[in-house]
Design an enzyme around this catalytic site. Structure first.
Site, short mmCIF file in Angstrom:
data_model
loop_
_atom_site.label_atom_id
_atom_site.label_comp_id
_atom_site.label_asym_id
_atom_site.label_seq_id
_atom_site.Cartn_x
_atom_site.Cartn_y
_atom_site.Cartn_z
N HIS A 218 0.79 -1.24 0.00
CA HIS A 218 0.00 0.00 0.00
C HIS A 218 0.82 1.29 0.00
O HIS A 218 0.27 2.38 -0.13
CB HIS A 218 -0.97 0.04 1.19
CG HIS A 218 -0.32 0.42 2.49
ND1 HIS A 218 0.33 -0.48 3.28
CD2 HIS A 218 -0.21 1.62 3.11
CE1 HIS A 218 0.81 0.15 4.35
NE2 HIS A 218 0.51 1.42 4.28
C1 UD1 Z 1 -2.16 6.14 5.25
C2 UD1 Z 1 -0.89 6.68 5.91
C3 UD1 Z 1 0.17 5.59 5.92
C4 UD1 Z 1 -0.33 4.32 6.56
C5 UD1 Z 1 -1.65 3.90 5.90
C6 UD1 Z 1 -2.23 2.75 6.66
C7 UD1 Z 1 -0.49 9.07 5.56
C8 UD1 Z 1 0.32 10.08 4.84
N1 UD1 Z 1 -0.35 7.80 5.16
O1 UD1 Z 1 -1.82 5.83 3.91
O2 UD1 Z 1 1.29 6.05 6.68
O3 UD1 Z 1 0.62 3.31 6.38
O4 UD1 Z 1 -2.58 4.99 5.96
O5 UD1 Z 1 -3.14 2.03 5.91
O6 UD1 Z 1 -1.23 9.42 6.45
N2 UD1 Z 1 -8.97 5.00 0.50
C9 UD1 Z 1 -10.19 4.42 0.34
N3 UD1 Z 1 -10.91 4.13 1.48
C10 UD1 Z 1 -10.46 4.39 2.72
C11 UD1 Z 1 -9.21 4.99 2.86
C12 UD1 Z 1 -8.47 5.29 1.73
O7 UD1 Z 1 -10.65 4.16 -0.76
O8 UD1 Z 1 -11.17 4.08 3.70
C13 UD1 Z 1 -8.17 5.28 -0.73
C14 UD1 Z 1 -8.45 6.67 -1.31
O9 UD1 Z 1 -8.38 6.57 -2.70
C15 UD1 Z 1 -7.29 7.49 -0.80
C16 UD1 Z 1 -6.15 6.45 -0.77
O10 UD1 Z 1 -6.77 5.24 -0.41
O11 UD1 Z 1 -6.98 8.59 -1.60
C17 UD1 Z 1 -5.05 6.78 0.21
O12 UD1 Z 1 -5.58 6.99 1.52
P1 UD1 Z 1 -4.77 7.89 2.58
O13 UD1 Z 1 -5.43 7.81 3.90
O14 UD1 Z 1 -4.52 9.24 2.01
O15 UD1 Z 1 -3.35 7.22 2.63
P2 UD1 Z 1 -2.95 5.68 2.82
O16 UD1 Z 1 -2.26 5.24 1.59
O17 UD1 Z 1 -4.11 4.92 3.32
N1 UDP Z 2 -4.42 -5.14 8.76
C1 UDP Z 2 -5.72 -5.63 8.86
N2 UDP Z 2 -6.34 -6.04 7.72
C2 UDP Z 2 -5.77 -5.99 6.48
C3 UDP Z 2 -4.43 -5.49 6.40
C4 UDP Z 2 -3.80 -5.05 7.55
O1 UDP Z 2 -6.27 -5.71 9.96
O2 UDP Z 2 -6.40 -6.36 5.50
C5 UDP Z 2 -3.74 -4.69 9.98
C6 UDP Z 2 -2.41 -5.33 10.22
O3 UDP Z 2 -2.57 -6.55 10.89
C7 UDP Z 2 -1.69 -4.28 11.05
C8 UDP Z 2 -2.23 -2.98 10.49
O4 UDP Z 2 -3.45 -3.31 9.83
O5 UDP Z 2 -2.04 -4.36 12.42
C9 UDP Z 2 -1.24 -2.41 9.53
O6 UDP Z 2 -1.83 -1.38 8.81
P1 UDP Z 2 -1.30 -0.89 7.41
O7 UDP Z 2 -0.53 -1.95 6.74
O8 UDP Z 2 -2.48 -0.33 6.70
O9 UDP Z 2 -0.39 0.37 7.79
P2 UDP Z 2 1.09 0.57 8.36
O10 UDP Z 2 1.29 -0.32 9.53
O11 UDP Z 2 2.04 0.31 7.23
O12 UDP Z 2 1.11 2.02 8.70
#
Ligand code: UD1
Ligand code: UDP
Length: 381
Positions: A218
């Protein structure tokens, strides 16, 4: 004391479960916790699902900020968090990790002199192109109490000028830094048995224990860069075809949206048709634990999943050019491969051929990090 916990992204919601549980069990007369959700993550399977299954109190307020560019998303959060903090006047805010929700909350609180408690402080990738690296540094340097999960994290803080020997009363100018272990280790221990009892995902997907690879992707560096995304999925395809491995991919919505346009047409077709590659929507934490516990190997660019691989004693291939969790690599149970196909295949072969020789020492604390944090909150309120 009254604290406001500010969360927004999936991993923060899961982390918050540990502190809320410790407060409920042992500190309910001393700590009142209000949860504010920024709404950064909003899909049912990225947010709502965790509150019920992990017994996290429902957020008192959801700001419903949603997705957007970094500047816009962060700015909207700051504006609304400020209003909440002025109204609620907490003794401190609690924030987790390094997302835009963490940064927005820290800026809003610091401007009106509300102490910040940062859980997962001190982690560094030393890569300022990562939005998370900026978020962490700014949050750490405006915090009053900083709780680091690892010695490396604590040392990073010391190298940036924090003093291990400061004494209370702590302030933003005299911050207290603590090594407390990892609250996600607390959670993995706590929810492991519940996952065994409740998750049916393995049988639903007809998976056998130790007979599949779990993968997650991601990071923006991977999803938004066509070369990287093609390399990563091309290595998955090779592992699934040449080595006949099953790969399960609970896909972040960001990646799901990017795949059709970013992957080469033939690769996209081959990936989606391959019987050994199962792409599913994001799963609940109990289901994720089930996948992690029973996978033979984990391939990921997630920070949280890297560590959970370690907690459940699984080798991990890290799809990033560096990691904040350097201990995993030093223990030789995780290998950094970036988005390089050849390195990924070599790491896969190394791990499947050497699985007997892997050792997972206890480096993430005693599973009681949340208890320690609550004690410090009470002592320093
Ligand atoms: C964010 C965090 C990242 C973390 C990740 C965990 C920042 C800068 N990044 O990244 O550090 O590892 O969360 O998962 O804060 N979207 C959906 N539905 C949702 C959420 C997101 O469709 O419920 C899609 C949207 O297109 C959105 C994209 O995902 O634009 C990115 O979401 P965003 O929260 O901006 O960043 P993450 O990549 O999720
Ligand atoms: N996780 C989850 N379901 C999923 C993928 C991840 O519950 O389908 C959990 C995972 O076990 C961990 C957390 O989400 O506890 C990690 O989140 P993510 O990978 O989105 O973000 P990061 O840790 O890189 O910020």
């Amino acid at each position: 004391m009254k604290i406001i916990t500010i969360i927004g992204a999936r991993p923060q919601i899961i982390k918050a479960a540990a502190l809320s549980r410790a407060i409920k069990e042992n500190f309910s007369t001393q700590i009142e916790e209000l949860i504010v959700h920024t709404g950064q993550h909003y899909d049912q399977n990225m947010s709502e699902v965790f509150f019920g299954e992990l017994s996290i109190p429902k957020p008192s307020i959801n700001l419903n900020i949603g997705s957007g560019s970094h500047g816009k998303q962060t700015a909207l959060m700051i504006e609304q968090i400020e209003e909440v903090l002025i109204k609620e006047q907490p003794n401190a805010i609690v924030v987790y990790g390094d997302t835009n929700s963490t940064l927005a909350a820290s800026i809003a609180a610091s401007k009106i002199h509300i102490p910040i408690v940062h859980i997962e402080a001190g982690l560094r990738s030393f890569n300022k192109n990562m939005p998370e690296e900026i978020n962490r540094i700014l949050c750490d340097h405006s915090s009053t109490l900083l709780f680091s999960p690892t010695k490396t994290g604590l040392n990073n803080l010391v190298n940036e000028g924090f003093n291990k020997l400061t004494k209370a009363p702590y302030t933003a100018d005299n911050p207290g830094i603590f090594l407390c272990g990892d609250i996600m280790y607390d959670n993995s221990l706590h929810f492991s048995n519940l996952s065994d009892k409740k998750s049916t995902l393995l049988s639903d997907l007809k998976l056998k224990s130790n007979d599949f690879i779990l993968a997650t992707v991601h990071r923006n560096d991977n999803t938004d860069n066509a070369t990287n995304l093609n390399n990563i999925f091309s290595s998955f395809l090779q592992i699934a075809t040449e080595f006949k491995e099953k790969i399960v991919l609970p896909l972040h919505p960001r990646t799901k949206k990017m795949l059709p346009s970013m992957l080469d047409v033939d690769l996209y077709k081959a990936i989606t048709k391959n019987k050994n590659i199962t792409i599913i929507d994001p799963v609940s934490f109990l289901d994720m634990i089930a996948l992690e516990k029973h996978a033979k190997l984990i391939i990921t660019d997630s920070g949280g999943v890297q560590k959970e691989a370690f907690f459940f004693k699984k080798p991990c291939i890290i799809l990033r050019p560096e990691t904040e969790w350097t201990e995993l690599v030093e223990c030789r149970v995780a290998t950094i491969v970036g988005a390089d196909k050849e390195k990924t295949i070599n790491a896969y072969l190394d791990f499947v051929n050497n699985k007997e020789n892997l050792v997972y020492p206890n480096i993430f604390g005693d599973g009681k990090a949340a208890q320690f944090i609550c004690e410090q909150l009470v002592e320093n309120s």
